[in-house]
Design a protein around this motif. Structure first.
Motif, short mmCIF file in Angstrom:
data_model
loop_
_atom_site.label_atom_id
_atom_site.label_comp_id
_atom_site.label_asym_id
_atom_site.label_seq_id
_atom_site.Cartn_x
_atom_site.Cartn_y
_atom_site.Cartn_z
N ALA A 261 0.48 -1.56 -0.34
CA ALA A 261 0.37 0.33 -0.07
C ALA A 261 0.56 1.06 -0.20
O ALA A 261 0.82 2.27 -0.48
CB ALA A 261 -0.93 0.09 0.99
N PHE A 262 2.00 1.55 1.02
CA PHE A 262 2.68 2.30 1.32
C PHE A 262 3.09 2.18 -0.50
O PHE A 262 3.61 3.86 -0.85
CB PHE A 262 4.24 2.08 1.76
CG PHE A 262 4.92 3.18 2.18
CD1 PHE A 262 4.44 4.40 2.55
CD2 PHE A 262 6.02 3.05 1.21
CE1 PHE A 262 5.25 5.44 3.42
CE2 PHE A 262 7.51 3.98 1.25
CZ PHE A 262 7.18 4.75 1.76
N GLU A 263 4.09 1.50 -1.23
CA GLU A 263 4.47 2.20 -2.25
C GLU A 263 3.69 2.51 -3.33
O GLU A 263 3.69 3.50 -4.38
CB GLU A 263 5.28 1.15 -3.23
CG GLU A 263 6.12 0.26 -2.45
CD GLU A 263 7.28 0.85 -1.96
OE1 GLU A 263 7.39 1.60 -3.05
OE2 GLU A 263 8.54 0.35 -1.99
N ALA A 264 2.84 1.96 -3.17
CA ALA A 264 0.99 2.25 -4.74
C ALA A 264 0.88 4.08 -3.91
O ALA A 264 0.73 4.42 -5.34
CB ALA A 264 0.14 1.69 -3.59
N VAL A 265 0.33 4.23 -2.89
CA VAL A 265 0.74 5.47 -2.62
C VAL A 265 1.80 6.59 -3.00
O VAL A 265 1.69 7.03 -3.46
CB VAL A 265 0.49 5.99 -1.50
CG1 VAL A 265 0.26 7.82 -0.57
CG2 VAL A 265 -1.02 5.32 -0.79
N ARG A 266 3.03 6.21 -2.69
CA ARG A 266 4.15 7.19 -3.57
C ARG A 266 4.13 6.97 -4.69
O ARG A 266 4.76 7.92 -5.08
CB ARG A 266 5.66 6.05 -2.65
CG ARG A 266 6.45 6.90 -2.62
CD ARG A 266 8.15 5.93 -1.77
NE ARG A 266 8.51 4.97 -3.03
CZ ARG A 266 9.40 4.45 -2.81
NH1 ARG A 266 10.60 4.81 -1.17
NH2 ARG A 266 9.52 2.86 -2.50
N ARG A 267 3.96 6.15 -5.23
CA ARG A 267 4.10 5.85 -6.96
C ARG A 267 2.70 6.77 -7.64
O ARG A 267 3.06 7.74 -8.51
CB ARG A 267 4.40 4.87 -7.24
CG ARG A 267 5.36 3.43 -7.16
CD ARG A 267 4.97 3.31 -8.11
NE ARG A 267 3.93 1.72 -8.46
CZ ARG A 267 3.53 0.45 -7.10
NH1 ARG A 267 4.91 0.63 -6.76
NH2 ARG A 267 2.46 0.11 -6.96
N ALA A 268 2.04 7.52 -6.63
CA ALA A 268 0.70 7.51 -7.18
C ALA A 268 0.94 9.21 -7.26
O ALA A 268 1.92 9.81 -6.82
CB ALA A 268 -0.98 8.31 -6.15
#
Length: 490
Positions: A483-490
């Protein structure tokens, strides 16, 4: 057909439904078709029963149903007649001629304020899962012992117990609570000061209602527990956010902001969500302020029984010399959420006010549940359960910290907890999107931002470990990292 009087009716029966239903349906059908005009007099029930060859009671059942639905009218000493306006026509009259959205019902100021508050993260089903905050270790609860006590109290229930209990709660439970908190939390009280509630929320709302007039000021920890905020908003209080640091509630800041506050909400032994403890110096300072200001302090002691190492800290109430602390506890955390039982301990000057307030209310919970809980405490099962949970929560806390450090390094920095069933983990990305991204991957949490009344000073997630077995922590932490990676890439 005579529009003024009909002396006979020819009705068909098919034998498939009860006779009174067939009579009702036939008459209703003829009324709707206009075969029985508006206002026409119908034969009497005696006449109809003779014509149709059925019992008079059967005819009367049909006529009563038609009258109840508005198809016929009957007045004393007068004939039964077809109604001048039929139900279908009345419904049509009530409908607006053009389709327009109806205006919403006007809500109170308190309700409007509640609707403006954060809704929190999504709930992902009813089963315990990583990392739902506030849920105890249901897998370790002694269900067998509890079931036997419930069965015993049900079969041995006296007439007095079955007829209800005092609005303050079952006397045996109130006495058991008083003895327990005196021994375990340093609370000073008698059973007459104990009032059983439907969890902490009921206690918060009841206290706010008794103490506050609309518009009066109340201190609330910032960040702080949403349930306390909701109780104050329902009472139409003016909430004064008071910052929390590593020594707990900043009393100096509260006095500077609102020296005339009427109410103070705090969790001094285990702040929610940061988990800090209010220092002794600040506790004494707060009690001194409350005594001078004639304010009431609500002490939320929701899970302080679960001190992972050493003896639980003494409650703020045990230091209170000014009789101003309302102590609030709950069995939803120490037992199981479905029990919906809590309690408040009123300072002596407020006992009569709480008793009078309760006089118009129903009993707070099932008297069988209350009686069984009293036996659970008296027989030592509660103390045994608490000891077992302290060990389990220490292990689960350590397992979660290890999993976060192994799987979420650089993404979430855990702040280990010394008490309770949850910890918080700090992050550098916005926590609301992170919470939602985690939910999309089957992991529940709460965002720190939701607990602030002022602009958030920190970002992070509240993660419950009480209901999560140690072996399941790793998988939950891996999903948080995704989830963290998804938010950071967004």
């Amino acid at each position: 057909m005579n529009a003024r009087a009909i002396d006979s009716l020819l009705l068909r029966f098919d034998g498939k439904a009860p006779l009174h239903e067939q009579i009702y349906a036939s008459l209703r059908d003829r009324i709707l078709k206009g075969e029985l005009p508006r206002g026409v007099r119908l034969p009497s029930s005696r006449q109809l029963s003779a014509q149709l060859g059925v019992a008079r009671s059967t005819v009367m059942q049909a006529l009563e149903a038609l009258q109840a639905e508005g198809y016929v009218v009957a007045r004393a000493a007068s004939a039964t007649r077809v109604a001048p306006e039929l139900p279908e026509e009345l419904q049509q009259q009530d409908r607006p001629r053009t389709a327009q959205p109806s205006k919403p019902v006007r809500l109170s100021a308190g309700a409007r304020s509640l609707l403006a508050q954060p809704a929190g993260g999504p709930r992902l089903g009813s089963a315990p899962r990583a990392f739902r905050p506030g849920v105890p270790a249901l897998d370790l609860f002694p269900v067998g012992v509890w079931s036997r006590l419930l069965a015993r109290e049900s079969t041995r229930a006296s007439a007095g117990l079955l007829s209800g209990t005092a609005t303050a709660g079952c006397e045996a439970l109130r006495e058991a609570i008083a003895l327990h908190v005196s021994a375990s939390r340093g609370v000073r009280c008698t059973k007459d000061q104990v009032f059983v509630t439907t969890g902490t929320q009921g206690a918060f709302e009841e206290t706010a209602r008794l103490v506050l007039d609309p518009g009066e000021e109340a201190w609330l920890e910032d960040p702080g527990y949403l349930g306390a905020r909701h109780a104050l908003l329902s009472a139409c209080a003016r909430i004064v956010p008071v910052p929390v640091d590593d020594r707990g509630l900043d009393v100096d800041a509260g006095i500077a902001k609102a020296p005339n506050a009427r109410l103070v909400f705090l969790a001094p032994s285990h702040h929610y969500p940061f988990g800090v403890t209010t220092s002794l110096a600040r506790r004494l300072q707060l009690l001194s302020f409350a005594k001078k200001a004639r304010a009431v302090v609500v002490e939320d002691d929701y899970d302080s029984e679960f001190r992972h190492r050493g003896r639980p800290l003494m409650a703020l109430q045990g230091l209170d010399e000014g009789a101003c602390v309302v102590y609030v506890g709950t069995f939803s955390k120490t037992m199981f959420p479905g029990l919906r039982l809590g309690f408040l301990i009123a300072p002596q000057p407020l006992v009569d006010a709480f008793a009078r307030s309760r006089a118009a209310l129903a009993s707070p919970s099932s008297v069988i549940d209350q009686s069984a809980l009293a036996r659970f405490i008296e027989n030592g099962h509660f103390a045994t359960h608490l000891r077992r949970m302290r060990t389990a929560y220490r292990e689960r806390n350590e397992a979660l910290v290890e999993a976060l450090r192994a799987e979420c390094a650089g993404a979430l920095e855990p702040h280990p907890s010394e008490t309770g069933m949850q910890l918080w983990a700090e992050t550098k990305v916005p926590d609301l999107p992170l919470r939602d991204a985690a939910a999309a991957r089957g992991v529940e949490s709460s965002a720190i931002s939701d607990y602030y009344l002022t602009p958030p000073r920190k970002a992070g997630l509240v993660l419950g470990f009480g209901c999560v077995r140690p072996q399941e922590m790793l998988q939950g932490a891996q999903r948080l990292m995704q989830a963290f990676e998804a938010v950071r890439r967004a």
